[in-house]
Design an enzyme around this catalytic site. Structure first.
Site, PDB file in Angstrom:
ATOM      1  N   CYS A 199     -12.744 -37.985  10.191  1.00  0.00           N
ATOM      2  CA  CYS A 199     -13.029 -38.191  11.613  1.00  0.00           C
ATOM      3  C   CYS A 199     -13.778 -36.944  12.047  1.00  0.00           C
ATOM      4  O   CYS A 199     -13.344 -35.814  11.768  1.00  0.00           O
ATOM      5  CB  CYS A 199     -11.738 -38.345  12.409  1.00  0.00           C
ATOM      6  SG  CYS A 199     -12.031 -38.334  14.197  1.00  0.00           S
ATOM      7  N   GLU A 219     -10.382 -33.896  22.390  1.00  0.00           N
ATOM      8  CA  GLU A 219     -11.152 -34.270  23.585  1.00  0.00           C
ATOM      9  C   GLU A 219     -10.628 -33.552  24.837  1.00  0.00           C
ATOM     10  O   GLU A 219     -11.385 -33.233  25.735  1.00  0.00           O
ATOM     11  CB  GLU A 219     -11.112 -35.789  23.818  1.00  0.00           C
ATOM     12  CG  GLU A 219     -11.854 -36.621  22.761  1.00  0.00           C
ATOM     13  CD  GLU A 219     -13.350 -36.806  23.039  1.00  0.00           C
ATOM     14  OE1 GLU A 219     -13.711 -36.991  24.210  1.00  0.00           O
ATOM     15  OE2 GLU A 219     -14.138 -36.766  22.072  1.00  0.00           O
ATOM     16  N   HIS A 277     -14.060 -35.463  14.710  1.00  0.00           N
ATOM     17  CA  HIS A 277     -13.380 -34.547  15.631  1.00  0.00           C
ATOM     18  C   HIS A 277     -12.512 -33.517  14.888  1.00  0.00           C
ATOM     19  O   HIS A 277     -12.217 -32.447  15.417  1.00  0.00           O
ATOM     20  CB  HIS A 277     -12.431 -35.319  16.558  1.00  0.00           C
ATOM     21  CG  HIS A 277     -13.106 -36.033  17.674  1.00  0.00           C
ATOM     22  ND1 HIS A 277     -13.938 -37.100  17.491  1.00  0.00           N
ATOM     23  CD2 HIS A 277     -13.048 -35.838  19.015  1.00  0.00           C
ATOM     24  CE1 HIS A 277     -14.359 -37.532  18.668  1.00  0.00           C
ATOM     25  NE2 HIS A 277     -13.838 -36.777  19.612  1.00  0.00           N
ATOM     26  N   ASP A 335     -21.945 -40.564  18.692  1.00  0.00           N
ATOM     27  CA  ASP A 335     -20.490 -40.569  18.473  1.00  0.00           C
ATOM     28  C   ASP A 335     -19.811 -41.132  19.711  1.00  0.00           C
ATOM     29  O   ASP A 335     -20.396 -41.144  20.806  1.00  0.00           O
ATOM     30  CB  ASP A 335     -19.949 -39.159  18.201  1.00  0.00           C
ATOM     31  CG  ASP A 335     -18.452 -39.172  17.845  1.00  0.00           C
ATOM     32  OD1 ASP A 335     -17.999 -40.165  17.240  1.00  0.00           O
ATOM     33  OD2 ASP A 335     -17.742 -38.222  18.191  1.00  0.00           O
ATOM     34  N   SER A 336     -18.574 -41.571  19.534  1.00  0.00           N
ATOM     35  CA  SER A 336     -17.785 -42.040  20.671  1.00  0.00           C
ATOM     36  C   SER A 336     -17.569 -40.899  21.668  1.00  0.00           C
ATOM     37  O   SER A 336     -17.478 -41.131  22.865  1.00  0.00           O
ATOM     38  CB  SER A 336     -16.428 -42.548  20.176  1.00  0.00           C
ATOM     39  OG  SER A 336     -15.779 -41.508  19.474  1.00  0.00           O
ATOM     40  N   CYS A 384     -19.890 -40.757  13.517  1.00  0.00           N
ATOM     41  CA  CYS A 384     -18.552 -41.231  13.875  1.00  0.00           C
ATOM     42  C   CYS A 384     -18.075 -42.113  12.736  1.00  0.00           C
ATOM     43  O   CYS A 384     -18.744 -43.090  12.383  1.00  0.00           O
ATOM     44  CB  CYS A 384     -18.645 -42.022  15.174  1.00  0.00           C
ATOM     45  SG  CYS A 384     -17.110 -42.814  15.675  1.00  0.00           S
TER      46      CYS A 384
HETATM   47  N1  DGL Z   1     -15.172 -39.103  15.985  1.00  0.00           N
HETATM   48  C1  DGL Z   1     -14.776 -40.420  15.633  1.00  0.00           C
HETATM   49  C2  DGL Z   1     -14.662 -40.602  14.142  1.00  0.00           C
HETATM   50  O1  DGL Z   1     -15.293 -39.885  13.379  1.00  0.00           O
HETATM   51  C3  DGL Z   1     -13.516 -40.965  16.245  1.00  0.00           C
HETATM   52  C4  DGL Z   1     -13.190 -40.649  17.609  1.00  0.00           C
HETATM   53  C5  DGL Z   1     -12.621 -41.824  18.339  1.00  0.00           C
HETATM   54  O2  DGL Z   1     -11.524 -42.298  18.029  1.00  0.00           O
HETATM   55  O3  DGL Z   1     -13.332 -42.250  19.228  1.00  0.00           O
HETATM   56  O4  DGL Z   1     -13.968 -41.484  13.710  1.00  0.00           O
END
Ligand code: DGL
Length: 280
Positions: free
Chosen positions: A198, A164, A200, A16-17, A79
């Site tokens: 997403c 984050e 997150h 993931d990012s 992600c």
């Molecule tokens: N967790 C990432 C997703 O599922 C996005 C987070 C980011 O913007 O880096 O899209």
């Protein structure tokens, strides 16, 4: 010079990012605890959401290549942004040159596959990053399985930074969460199911529920991605055999490991050993 890829069984890679992929990793490990896992978070370059196609593709490509070099035969993009903007291109352009026997899976398809069983009135909402919403990937994938479903998406800038920076529980987060849910419902008041597109966003679930009409179903992805992986292994026993089973998990970050541990507290369900890694 590119390193040669090991040809032995190895751990499952989850990328993931940032921290969001840990919600996917958790879902997978709940169902499939027997495998070895390597989690890689590109925290130093997160968020990916507002970045261009080319940049998300290049960053994701570097991460997947690194996980392959570390011995993974299978990598899950935990992600949505990377799944939307980079998965197909890596599968088509890079994988055939690197090693056609390896596999990369994303998180959009498993969600698209089940969504038709979750919505009753066929009005589905999508909350995701700008990159994912703009890519139209959810509409495309959902249409393949459920052509009668209407998908309405709203991008949620600030939601990823709130998570984050550990502000998901703060009173300030209410404003941003309410604002985007109101925006979504104003676009289609009939929505009965909302995809958290997403990885997150499950961390914001208490606030999301607070501002969503009772009866609307909220769909985080971890469980569905895990079920889909289990199903994938049943259909591809040759790939299952390439995944080692030592029930371990290693964590890698492009950021400082101490900082990762601090930020990952709300996602992690164990004491984690974290190492720094460079991607390029
Ligand atoms: N967790 C990432 C997703 O599922 C996005 C987070 C980011 O913007 O880096 O899209």
């Amino acid at each position: 010079m590119t390193a040669t890829l090991p040809q032995t069984p190895g751990p499952i890679g989850v990328f993931d990012s940032g921290y969001g992929g840990l919600t996917i990793l958790h879902g997978i490990r709940q169902l499939l605890p027997q495998y070895d896992y390597v989690f890689l978070g590109d925290n130093a370059r997160a968020p990916y959401g507002p970045r261009s196609f080319d940049v998300v593709y290049e960053f994701t490509r570097q991460a997947v290549r690194k996980l392959f070099e570390m011995g993974c035969n299978l990598v899950i993009l935990g992600c949505n942004t990377a799944s939307a903007k980079a998965l197909r291109t890596i599968q088509q352009n890079d994988l055939p040159h690197w090693d056609p026997q390896r596999r990369i899976l994303g998180v959009i398809r498993p969600t698209a596959e089940v969504i038709g069983q979750l919505t009753k009135n066929r009005h589905v909402g999508l909350l995701a990053t700008e990159g994912t919403v703009r890519s139209g990937s959810y509409e495309l994938e959902i249409r393949k399985f459920w052509p009668d479903i209407r998908v309405t998406g709203v991008a949620c800038p600030f939601w990823v930074p709130l998570v984050e920076y550990n502000e998901a529980d703060s009173p300030g987060a209410d404003y941003f969460v309410k604002k985007r849910i109101d925006e979504l419902m104003a676009k289609d008041d009939a929505i009965d199911t909302i995809i958290l597109g997403c990885t997150h966003y499950p961390i914001l679930l208490p606030k999301i529920l607070k501002y969503t009409r009772p009866g609307i179903r909220i769909v985080p992805q971890g469980e569905y991605v895990a079920n889909s992986l289990q199903d994938y292994f049943a259909r591809h026993p040759e790939m299952e055999l390439k995944c080692t089973k030592g029930a371990s998990c290693h964590y890698l970050t492009t950021e400082n490991p101490e900082r990762f541990k601090e930020g990952a507290q709300i996602f992690l369900h164990e004491q984690a050993k974290v190492e720094h890694i460079d991607l390029e």
